[in-house]
Design a protein around this motif. Sequence first.
Motif, short mmCIF file in Angstrom:
data_model
loop_
_atom_site.label_atom_id
_atom_site.label_comp_id
_atom_site.label_asym_id
_atom_site.label_seq_id
_atom_site.Cartn_x
_atom_site.Cartn_y
_atom_site.Cartn_z
N THR A 25 38.63 66.46 45.90
CA THR A 25 38.70 66.98 47.25
C THR A 25 38.09 67.91 48.18
OG1 THR A 25 41.21 66.29 46.39
CG2 THR A 25 40.44 67.78 48.93
N LYS A 26 37.09 68.74 47.14
CA LYS A 26 36.37 69.26 48.13
C LYS A 26 35.13 68.14 48.18
CE LYS A 26 36.84 73.65 46.69
NZ LYS A 26 36.60 74.74 45.44
N ALA A 27 34.34 67.37 47.99
CA ALA A 27 33.37 66.45 48.06
C ALA A 27 34.30 65.16 48.77
CB ALA A 27 32.55 65.87 46.30
N VAL A 28 34.76 64.85 48.87
CA VAL A 28 35.24 64.23 50.01
C VAL A 28 35.14 64.51 51.47
CG1 VAL A 28 37.62 62.48 50.43
CG2 VAL A 28 36.71 62.14 48.42
N LYS A 29 36.15 65.48 51.78
CA LYS A 29 36.03 66.93 52.63
C LYS A 29 34.84 67.04 53.19
CE LYS A 29 40.56 68.69 52.51
NZ LYS A 29 41.12 70.75 51.92
N SER A 30 34.15 66.76 52.72
CA SER A 30 32.36 67.43 53.41
C SER A 30 31.77 66.50 53.84
CB SER A 30 31.35 68.03 52.05
OG SER A 30 31.21 67.41 50.89
N ILE A 31 32.15 64.89 53.21
CA ILE A 31 31.11 63.47 53.62
C ILE A 31 32.64 63.14 55.18
CG2 ILE A 31 31.04 61.22 53.11
CD1 ILE A 31 31.52 62.15 50.37
N LEU A 32 33.95 63.77 55.02
CA LEU A 32 33.92 62.95 56.16
C LEU A 32 34.50 63.87 57.46
CD1 LEU A 32 38.07 61.75 54.17
CD2 LEU A 32 35.57 60.68 54.38
N THR A 33 33.74 65.34 57.48
CA THR A 33 33.39 66.40 58.06
C THR A 33 31.88 66.43 58.83
OG1 THR A 33 33.77 67.75 56.77
CG2 THR A 33 35.43 67.67 57.50
N LEU A 34 30.94 65.41 58.74
CA LEU A 34 29.86 65.16 59.02
C LEU A 34 30.09 63.69 60.27
CD1 LEU A 34 27.44 64.37 55.59
CD2 LEU A 34 28.10 66.94 56.88
N ASP A 35 28.80 64.08 60.87
CA ASP A 35 28.53 63.19 61.48
C ASP A 35 28.47 62.54 60.82
OD1 ASP A 35 29.49 64.82 63.84
OD2 ASP A 35 27.69 65.92 64.30
N MET A 58 41.60 57.46 44.10
CA MET A 58 41.50 58.30 45.22
C MET A 58 41.72 56.32 45.70
SD MET A 58 37.78 59.46 46.59
CE MET A 58 36.10 58.77 46.09
N ILE A 59 42.20 56.20 46.78
CA ILE A 59 42.16 54.90 47.31
C ILE A 59 41.89 54.76 48.32
CG2 ILE A 59 43.61 53.12 47.68
CD1 ILE A 59 45.26 53.72 45.76
N PHE A 60 40.86 53.87 49.57
CA PHE A 60 39.60 53.55 50.52
C PHE A 60 39.98 52.29 51.14
CE2 PHE A 60 36.64 53.58 53.68
CZ PHE A 60 37.27 53.88 54.81
N ASN A 67 37.66 57.63 38.32
CA ASN A 67 36.41 58.84 37.98
C ASN A 67 35.23 60.10 38.71
OD1 ASN A 67 37.50 57.72 35.33
ND2 ASN A 67 36.10 56.11 35.44
N GLY A 68 36.45 59.78 39.62
CA GLY A 68 35.43 60.68 40.69
C GLY A 68 34.44 59.88 42.04
N GLU A 69 34.67 58.50 42.12
CA GLU A 69 33.61 58.05 42.80
C GLU A 69 33.19 58.12 43.90
OE1 GLU A 69 33.86 54.16 40.36
OE2 GLU A 69 34.92 54.05 41.39
N VAL A 70 32.91 59.55 44.27
CA VAL A 70 32.21 59.98 45.57
C VAL A 70 31.30 59.35 46.18
CG1 VAL A 70 31.55 62.14 46.84
CG2 VAL A 70 33.27 62.33 44.72
N GLU A 71 29.97 59.15 45.64
CA GLU A 71 29.05 58.23 46.17
C GLU A 71 29.33 56.89 46.70
OE1 GLU A 71 26.53 59.85 47.18
OE2 GLU A 71 27.05 61.68 46.59
N LYS A 72 30.35 56.45 45.67
CA LYS A 72 30.31 54.61 46.56
C LYS A 72 31.67 55.25 47.55
CE LYS A 72 33.47 51.41 44.32
NZ LYS A 72 34.70 50.62 42.86
N LEU A 73 32.45 56.24 47.52
CA LEU A 73 33.21 56.32 49.01
C LEU A 73 32.24 56.24 50.10
CD1 LEU A 73 35.91 56.69 50.47
CD2 LEU A 73 35.41 59.13 49.90
N ARG A 74 30.86 57.14 49.42
CA ARG A 74 29.84 57.47 50.76
C ARG A 74 29.75 56.34 50.94
NH1 ARG A 74 27.21 62.48 51.25
NH2 ARG A 74 27.40 63.23 49.60
N SER A 75 29.17 55.49 50.09
CA SER A 75 28.44 54.06 50.59
C SER A 75 29.84 53.16 51.90
CB SER A 75 28.21 53.33 49.36
OG SER A 75 28.48 52.63 48.85
#
Length: 78
Positions: A25-35, A58-60, A67-75
């Motif tokens: 959740t923290k990692a996703v928030k940090s991505i979503l709050t970036l310009d 997570m679902i998007f 398994n917390g695929e934060v980098e995949k979400l970021r891309s």
Amino acid sequence: MGRYRKFVFVCSGSDCKKAGCKTLTKAVKSILTLDPHKGKFKLIKTKCMDFCKSGPVMIFENEVFKNGEVEKLRSKIS
Ligand code: FES
């Protein structure tokens, strides 16, 4: 249409908690709050989404990120 254009659903069910959904959740928030994402996305915590063995989950846009695929979400959102 509401203020946000897109939603990220992060499971906070018990198995995902054990698997580290707080960190996710923290990692996703940090991505979503970036310009330039700021204000366009909303993170929504959910109950169990039935992918418990693959947490944290997570679902998007109807895609399940296991398994917390934060980098995949970021891309996906960049
Ligand atoms: S606890 Fe997260 S999918 Fe079940």
